[in-house]
Design an enzyme around this catalytic site. Structure first.
Site, mmCIF file in Angstrom:
data_model
loop_
_atom_site.group_PDB
_atom_site.id
_atom_site.type_symbol
_atom_site.label_atom_id
_atom_site.label_comp_id
_atom_site.label_asym_id
_atom_site.label_seq_id
_atom_site.Cartn_x
_atom_site.Cartn_y
_atom_site.Cartn_z
ATOM 1 N N CYS A 115 0.809 -1.220 0.000
ATOM 2 C CA CYS A 115 0.000 0.000 0.000
ATOM 3 C C CYS A 115 0.847 1.278 0.000
ATOM 4 O O CYS A 115 0.329 2.369 -0.199
ATOM 5 C CB CYS A 115 -0.929 0.005 1.207
ATOM 6 N N HIS A 243 -3.127 6.687 3.122
ATOM 7 C CA HIS A 243 -3.581 5.476 2.445
ATOM 8 C C HIS A 243 -4.993 5.172 2.948
ATOM 9 O O HIS A 243 -5.253 5.180 4.151
ATOM 10 C CB HIS A 243 -2.615 4.331 2.751
ATOM 11 N N ASN A 273 -10.292 -0.426 0.320
ATOM 12 C CA ASN A 273 -8.832 -0.345 0.338
ATOM 13 C C ASN A 273 -8.291 -0.859 -0.995
ATOM 14 O O ASN A 273 -8.397 -2.042 -1.297
ATOM 15 C CB ASN A 273 -8.314 -1.191 1.499
HETATM 16 O O1 UT7 Z 1 -3.600 -1.587 3.677
HETATM 17 C C1 UT7 Z 1 -3.422 -2.063 4.972
HETATM 18 C C2 UT7 Z 1 -4.457 -3.074 5.161
HETATM 19 N N1 UT7 Z 1 -5.007 -3.335 6.410
HETATM 20 C C3 UT7 Z 1 -5.587 -2.484 7.270
HETATM 21 O O2 UT7 Z 1 -5.589 -1.306 7.176
HETATM 22 C C4 UT7 Z 1 -6.313 -3.149 8.412
HETATM 23 C C5 UT7 Z 1 -6.289 -2.362 9.679
HETATM 24 N N2 UT7 Z 1 -7.207 -2.939 10.624
HETATM 25 C C6 UT7 Z 1 -8.548 -2.754 10.545
HETATM 26 O O3 UT7 Z 1 -8.997 -2.028 9.653
HETATM 27 C C7 UT7 Z 1 -9.415 -3.387 11.586
HETATM 28 O O4 UT7 Z 1 -8.623 -4.060 12.516
HETATM 29 C C8 UT7 Z 1 -10.448 -4.371 10.957
HETATM 30 C C9 UT7 Z 1 -11.496 -3.569 10.186
HETATM 31 C C10 UT7 Z 1 -9.745 -5.351 10.028
HETATM 32 C C11 UT7 Z 1 -11.157 -5.162 12.042
HETATM 33 O O5 UT7 Z 1 -11.750 -4.309 12.981
HETATM 34 P P1 UT7 Z 1 -11.551 -4.586 14.552
HETATM 35 O O6 UT7 Z 1 -12.354 -3.585 15.253
HETATM 36 O O7 UT7 Z 1 -10.070 -4.612 14.815
HETATM 37 O O8 UT7 Z 1 -12.224 -6.019 14.715
HETATM 38 P P2 UT7 Z 1 -11.595 -7.370 15.269
HETATM 39 O O9 UT7 Z 1 -10.666 -7.966 14.270
HETATM 40 O O10 UT7 Z 1 -11.103 -7.156 16.655
HETATM 41 O O11 UT7 Z 1 -12.880 -8.287 15.318
HETATM 42 C C12 UT7 Z 1 -13.993 -7.953 16.158
HETATM 43 C C13 UT7 Z 1 -15.094 -8.960 15.929
HETATM 44 C C14 UT7 Z 1 -14.628 -10.395 16.012
HETATM 45 O O12 UT7 Z 1 -15.663 -11.147 16.628
HETATM 46 P P3 UT7 Z 1 -15.565 -11.516 18.204
HETATM 47 O O13 UT7 Z 1 -14.311 -12.314 18.351
HETATM 48 O O14 UT7 Z 1 -15.529 -10.219 18.925
HETATM 49 O O15 UT7 Z 1 -16.818 -12.301 18.417
HETATM 50 C C15 UT7 Z 1 -14.526 -10.833 14.567
HETATM 51 O O16 UT7 Z 1 -14.718 -12.212 14.382
HETATM 52 O O17 UT7 Z 1 -15.662 -8.800 14.614
HETATM 53 C C16 UT7 Z 1 -15.667 -10.068 13.950
HETATM 54 N N3 UT7 Z 1 -15.508 -9.816 12.519
HETATM 55 C C17 UT7 Z 1 -16.550 -9.588 11.704
HETATM 56 N N4 UT7 Z 1 -17.862 -9.550 11.938
HETATM 57 C C18 UT7 Z 1 -18.656 -9.270 10.889
HETATM 58 C C19 UT7 Z 1 -14.354 -9.741 11.807
HETATM 59 N N5 UT7 Z 1 -14.646 -9.452 10.528
HETATM 60 C C20 UT7 Z 1 -15.992 -9.347 10.449
HETATM 61 C C21 UT7 Z 1 -16.870 -9.055 9.393
HETATM 62 N N6 UT7 Z 1 -18.185 -9.030 9.657
HETATM 63 N N7 UT7 Z 1 -16.439 -8.780 8.136
#
Ligand code: UT7
Length: 316
Positions: A115, A243, A273
């Site tokens: 990225c 980004h 993204n």
């Molecule tokens: O170019 C660089 C690329 N990457 C990035 O920029 C990623 C940076 N990180 C992020 O944007 C965030 O960390 C995410 C959007 C990927 C995730 O958000 P988060 O608030 O960090 O969520 P999490 O990974 O802590 O997950 C929270 C919950 C989990 O469930 P439990 O364990 O709390 O029951 C996940 O299983 O959300 C669940 N989850 C989803 N639920 C519905 C994860 N993905 C999804 C989804 N839909 N797509």
């Protein structure tokens, strides 16, 4: 003498198919509400029916050349920043050379800094322009991705975030416009990686929380470096273009640095993204909206797989 650069043309190209969160929710276990509140994303574009990453790259480049008012034979180097090239070889840059009829006596190659690729490309463009290494005066720098080919519908934490697209810039040397750039990398193949030949595994994988932490730190420290080198404060530049990965990452930095929300250009709600394409896509859209006029100063901040990071100060 100032060894700066001027971005004289910008263009962007998206696939025809726009996919809403609602449609994504029909393909994987998620909801519009989760995607919006966790990322700010509302839609993204996916290549379908034979559309390729190289088509997107060439389309954006053609528009950037038209915007600059220059002909293909004035291009002295072509760089395609991408993590999802059409082939391992030939490079997408070689395909763009063929497609647009760029000269044969130029370097043309792909650059993978994920990225952060567009910012790495800006630094390279500047260096090559002042090294006297190019036979023609303009650098064509493209960011182009087809991430829809490497995301797994079964991995909802990545599938909902990424999209396809391309943005391109035409750059020339300028002794009137200052340019500062800092690049970095923290080698890591556990936080954000893939696809790999080893397993074989065709998909991208990511520890979202770890990237989130890296990203907020990379943006904050990048802004501090740019303030120090350029002598221009973040509060003074017209726009900060990060980004476009996640609105929460950008808001986190905005609040931490106590900067106004309007200073950060954001278009990720429409495109998701798009990795190396995200910053040139944002710049092209800003120019179309007449936000980039002579004298506009920008901080550009990139972060992503590698883990790479980059910060650039650009004057229009
Ligand atoms: O170019 C660089 C690329 N990457 C990035 O920029 C990623 C940076 N990180 C992020 O944007 C965030 O960390 C995410 C959007 C990927 C995730 O958000 P988060 O608030 O960090 O969520 P999490 O990974 O802590 O997950 C929270 C919950 C989990 O469930 P439990 O364990 O709390 O029951 C996940 O299983 O959300 C669940 N989850 C989803 N639920 C519905 C994860 N993905 C999804 C989804 N839909 N797509």
């Amino acid at each position: 003498m100032i060894q700066g650069i001027e971005i004289v043309g910008l263009g962007r190209q998206l696939p025809a198919l726009r996919v809403t969160n609602q449609e994504i929710a029909e393909m994987t276990d998620t909801s519009d509400e989760w995607i919006r509140t966790r990322s700010g994303i509302q839609s993204r574009y996916f290549c379908r029916d034979g559309e390729t990453q190289a088509d997107l790259a060439a389309g954006a480049a053609e528009k950037a050349l038209a915007d600059a008012g220059i002909k293909p034979d004035e291009v002295g180097m072509c760089i395609v920043a991408t993590a999802t090239p059409e082939y391992v070889t030939p490079s997408t840059a070689a395909l763009v050379q063929k497609n647009l009829g760029l000269p044969e006596d130029i370097p043309a190659f792909d650059l993978n800094a994920a990225c952060t690729g567009f910012i790495y490309g800006l630094q390279l463009a500047c260096s090559m322009l002042y090294a006297g290494a190019l036979r023609h005066p303009y650098v064509l720098l493209i960011g182009a991705e087809r991430l829809s080919g490497v995301i797994d519908p079964a991995e909802r934490s990545t599938y909902v975030l990424f999209g396809d697209g391309a943005g391109a810039a035409v750059i020339r040397a300028s002794e009137l416009r200052r340019f500062f750039c800092r690049l970095g990398v923290r080698g890591d193949d556990a936080v954000l990686y893939g696809p790999t030949h080893e397993k074989p595994d065709p998909y991208l994988h990511m520890n979202g929380r770890a990237v989130f932490r890296f990203a907020t730190e990379a943006i904050s420290s990048g802004i501090a470096l740019l303030e120090e080198e350029s002598g221009v404060k973040a509060a003074e530049v017209e726009y900060i273009v990060c980004h476009q990965a996640n609105q929460r990452i950008i808001e986190h930095v905005q609040k931490r640095l106590k900067l106004p929300r309007e200073k950060f250009f954001i278009n990720l709600h429409e495109y998701g993204n798009t990795s190396a394409a995200s910053i040139p896509l944002a710049l092209a859209e800003m120019k179309e909206s007449e936000l980039l006029v002579p004298g506009t100063r920008l901080f550009l901040l990139g972060f992503g797989g590698g883990l790479t990071k980059g910060a650039a100060y650009v004057e229009f």
